[in-house]
Design a protein around this motif. Sequence first.
Motif, short mmCIF file in Angstrom:
data_model
loop_
_atom_site.label_atom_id
_atom_site.label_comp_id
_atom_site.label_asym_id
_atom_site.label_seq_id
_atom_site.Cartn_x
_atom_site.Cartn_y
_atom_site.Cartn_z
N LEU A 165 10.91 -1.22 -11.61
CA LEU A 165 9.58 -1.09 -12.22
C LEU A 165 8.52 -0.98 -11.14
CD1 LEU A 165 7.48 -1.54 -14.65
CD2 LEU A 165 7.62 -3.97 -14.05
N GLY A 166 7.55 -0.09 -11.35
CA GLY A 166 6.37 -0.03 -10.49
C GLY A 166 5.12 -0.18 -11.34
N ILE A 167 4.18 -1.01 -10.90
CA ILE A 167 2.91 -1.20 -11.60
C ILE A 167 1.77 -0.85 -10.65
CG2 ILE A 167 1.33 -2.88 -12.65
CD1 ILE A 167 3.69 -4.38 -13.74
N GLY A 168 0.86 -0.02 -11.10
CA GLY A 168 -0.33 0.29 -10.30
C GLY A 168 -1.33 -0.85 -10.39
N ILE A 169 -1.45 -1.60 -9.31
CA ILE A 169 -2.29 -2.79 -9.32
C ILE A 169 -3.76 -2.43 -9.52
CG2 ILE A 169 -3.11 -4.75 -7.96
CD1 ILE A 169 -0.26 -5.06 -9.07
N ASP A 170 -4.21 -1.36 -8.88
CA ASP A 170 -5.63 -0.98 -8.98
C ASP A 170 -6.01 -0.67 -10.43
OD1 ASP A 170 -5.76 -1.11 -6.14
OD2 ASP A 170 -4.91 0.89 -6.04
N ARG A 171 -5.17 0.08 -11.12
CA ARG A 171 -5.48 0.41 -12.51
C ARG A 171 -5.38 -0.82 -13.41
NH1 ARG A 171 -2.74 6.34 -13.74
NH2 ARG A 171 -3.84 7.49 -12.09
N LYS A 215 0.83 -1.19 0.00
CA LYS A 215 0.00 0.00 0.00
C LYS A 215 0.87 1.25 0.00
CE LYS A 215 -4.27 -1.61 0.36
NZ LYS A 215 -5.30 -1.33 -0.66
N MET A 216 0.50 2.21 -0.84
CA MET A 216 1.12 3.53 -0.87
C MET A 216 0.04 4.56 -0.50
SD MET A 216 4.02 2.44 -1.79
CE MET A 216 4.34 0.73 -2.24
N PHE A 217 0.49 5.71 -0.01
CA PHE A 217 -0.44 6.72 0.50
C PHE A 217 -0.02 8.09 -0.02
CE2 PHE A 217 0.16 3.21 3.37
CZ PHE A 217 -1.12 2.81 3.71
N ARG A 218 -0.91 8.75 -0.73
CA ARG A 218 -0.60 10.08 -1.26
C ARG A 218 -1.74 11.02 -0.95
NH1 ARG A 218 2.55 8.32 -6.92
NH2 ARG A 218 4.05 6.98 -5.84
N ASN A 219 -1.39 12.13 -0.32
CA ASN A 219 -2.37 13.08 0.18
C ASN A 219 -2.77 14.03 -0.94
OD1 ASN A 219 -4.01 14.51 1.84
ND2 ASN A 219 -2.44 15.12 3.29
N GLU A 220 -3.48 13.47 -1.91
CA GLU A 220 -3.80 14.20 -3.13
C GLU A 220 -5.27 14.05 -3.47
OE1 GLU A 220 -1.02 12.29 -5.69
OE2 GLU A 220 0.64 13.60 -5.13
N GLY A 221 -5.65 14.54 -4.65
CA GLY A 221 -7.04 14.51 -5.06
C GLY A 221 -7.57 13.11 -5.31
N MET A 222 -8.89 13.00 -5.37
CA MET A 222 -9.56 11.72 -5.63
C MET A 222 -10.41 11.87 -6.88
SD MET A 222 -10.77 10.87 -1.74
CE MET A 222 -11.79 9.48 -2.26
N ASP A 223 -10.34 10.88 -7.75
CA ASP A 223 -11.22 10.83 -8.91
C ASP A 223 -11.39 9.37 -9.31
OD1 ASP A 223 -8.92 10.09 -10.42
OD2 ASP A 223 -8.50 12.16 -10.96
N ARG A 224 -11.84 9.12 -10.52
CA ARG A 224 -12.18 7.74 -10.88
C ARG A 224 -10.96 6.85 -11.05
NH1 ARG A 224 -12.03 6.25 -16.24
NH2 ARG A 224 -11.32 7.84 -17.70
N THR A 225 -9.74 7.43 -11.10
CA THR A 225 -8.54 6.60 -11.19
C THR A 225 -7.57 6.85 -10.04
OG1 THR A 225 -7.42 8.20 -12.65
CG2 THR A 225 -8.67 6.43 -13.70
N HIS A 226 -7.97 7.65 -9.05
CA HIS A 226 -7.08 7.96 -7.93
C HIS A 226 -7.80 7.74 -6.59
CE1 HIS A 226 -5.07 10.28 -11.15
NE2 HIS A 226 -3.96 10.04 -10.47
N ASN A 227 -7.15 7.00 -5.71
CA ASN A 227 -7.59 6.85 -4.32
C ASN A 227 -6.37 7.18 -3.45
OD1 ASN A 227 -9.89 5.82 -2.58
ND2 ASN A 227 -8.22 4.53 -1.81
N PRO A 228 -6.55 7.87 -2.33
CA PRO A 228 -5.37 8.26 -1.53
C PRO A 228 -4.57 7.07 -1.01
CG PRO A 228 -7.42 8.76 -0.37
CD PRO A 228 -7.79 8.44 -1.77
N GLU A 229 -5.20 5.92 -0.88
CA GLU A 229 -4.52 4.68 -0.50
C GLU A 229 -4.63 3.73 -1.68
OE1 GLU A 229 -5.24 0.98 2.65
OE2 GLU A 229 -6.30 2.88 2.90
N PHE A 230 -3.51 3.29 -2.23
CA PHE A 230 -3.57 2.42 -3.41
C PHE A 230 -2.49 1.36 -3.32
CE2 PHE A 230 -0.62 5.82 -4.31
CZ PHE A 230 0.40 5.24 -5.05
N THR A 231 -2.61 0.34 -4.18
CA THR A 231 -1.68 -0.78 -4.16
C THR A 231 -0.73 -0.69 -5.34
OG1 THR A 231 -3.31 -2.18 -3.08
CG2 THR A 231 -1.46 -3.30 -4.13
N SER A 232 0.54 -0.84 -5.05
CA SER A 232 1.57 -0.82 -6.09
C SER A 232 2.45 -2.05 -5.96
CB SER A 232 2.42 0.45 -5.95
OG SER A 232 3.49 0.43 -6.87
N MET A 233 2.91 -2.53 -7.08
CA MET A 233 3.94 -3.56 -7.10
C MET A 233 5.22 -2.90 -7.60
SD MET A 233 6.17 -5.66 -8.71
CE MET A 233 5.75 -5.11 -10.35
#
Length: 570
Positions: free
Chosen positions: A470-476, A257-275
């Motif tokens: 390499l980093g991959i956004g798992i949620d996307r 889990k990564m955490f970024r204190n930024e905006g939220m929309d249909r492709t962004h959540n402040p808590e997200f999963t990255s590999m």
Amino acid sequence: MLNEQEIQRREGLKELRQLGINPYPAELFEVNAHAKQIKDNFKEGSTEFANVSLAGRIMSKRIMGSASFAEIQDSTGRIQVYIARDEIAPGEDKTLYNTVFKKILDIGDFVGIKGYAFLTKTGEISVHVSSLTVLSKSLKPLPIVKRDEEGHVFDGFTDPELRYRQRYVDLTVNPEFKNIFITRSRIISTMRQYFDSHGWLEVETPILQAIHGGAAARPFNTHHNTLDMPLFLRIANELYLKRLIVAGFDGVYEFGKMFRNEGMDRTHNPEFTSMEIYVAYKDYKWMMTMTEEVIEKTALAIHGTTTVHAWGNDISFKGPYERLSMYDSIEKYTGINVSKMDETQLRDVCKQLSIEVDETMGKGKLVDAIFGEKVEHNLIQPTFITDYPIEMTPLAKKHRSEEGLVERFELFVNGKEIANAYSELNDAIDQRERFEEQLKLAARGDDEAMAMDEDFLRSLEYGMPPTAGLGIGIDRLVMLMTNQSTIQEVLFFPQMRPEKKQTASTDEDFVAIGIPIDWVQVIRKMGFNTVEELKAANPNKVFNDMGGMKKKMKLELKNPSLEEVKVWFE
């Protein structure tokens, strides 16, 4: 305030206890079969399912005198069960059937049943129940989701606000959405198997970090009381994983889990999963090939094909993917060559292209703004955008042949970035200079600029081999593989605003939207304590339920027409 159904369920709870039945037993209930297993494998005349024990929620009941049908839903699906009074209550005492099953047990209650599978006269695979055990009494009624014979849903539990906030209800009454999360798990396990097969080590790195780094993003701040020091929720795990390459591991990866204190929309959540994965003695060109392989294998594992339909497009994940440099992509879609421009010239281009910028943005962010506005949305099929300006990427190695660039790529699919990779910077002196440039940007007001990390620099001074990361956004990636247009659909519990506490509406509030005063108490009995709750319901269902409540309460009231009811929802 409890509605009529909630009151009745609590009365049922009390009655179970008075009958000596524990509504929440502690003993295990042995399960040896599941609904889908029985329905997929039952053959008439076979003894394979002659002694089954399964458990789940009651999802429907059809009372038919001394014998009834019900539907039980477990983790794999639903199955019909046949319950005969003299089977589950063989002695003189018929309370278990006449009172417990027929009157007290509700839709949503958990029960355990034992019996045998059989085929009904209508050809439906069912379970003939020989014993029934109450496992858990539910106190709130589930939304009733109706489906026609073809499986189409109407009067469904579809409000996204409620679905995301009450995912436990969503996945109970909309079990088809479970497949999204099953697929998500399979995507991660497929990638993990691929990495493990190459001998790369799965690791864990700190979530609480003294210095936020590894990405350009605004962090969440916290404080450790015992150490009396500020800490940050990580925005990336890159710098810790690279420390492990310094330590001598050839390849390390982490799903985290990564955490970024930024905006939220249909492709962004402040808590997200990255590999993120780092492999020694490799470069970004090798990493492109590896990325193609792992995503292609993932598509095959999930769909059995490398072509996936997502967001209205048929996406081919069969490698190789198109490769296009950052500057060439901008020139391709704008006709402007920005490769030799300084900051002032880039600002002029942004103005020419009607792209909003501010004074805190340096050359890298200006190029990124042009790319984001004019290029990204055109990249539908998987495309590697390569060779970024050095100002955009403080952690990547300088390009081996192009001055002012770094060896980096991002993978774009359907207009969105899903992967980011570098030939990792392992020159400690160069890295320090890059961090110092970031400090200058921070001084100008860029709150996403990276901080100086002296311990990471010290690790590089001990020597890090050439490395590809390499980093991959798992949620996307899950969104693409499951054809979901919003990130909230692929997260069990997406971040939500605090739930508003609603006070009960007055009778006058209900009358104000057109409800006759004589019907207000009926509406309340139906479970609507506020006008907002009523307006969130389906008007057709409300209309039908009003007729049922009028009959149940034996009221002499004039029924409003469906058209009159619909006016209340305007």
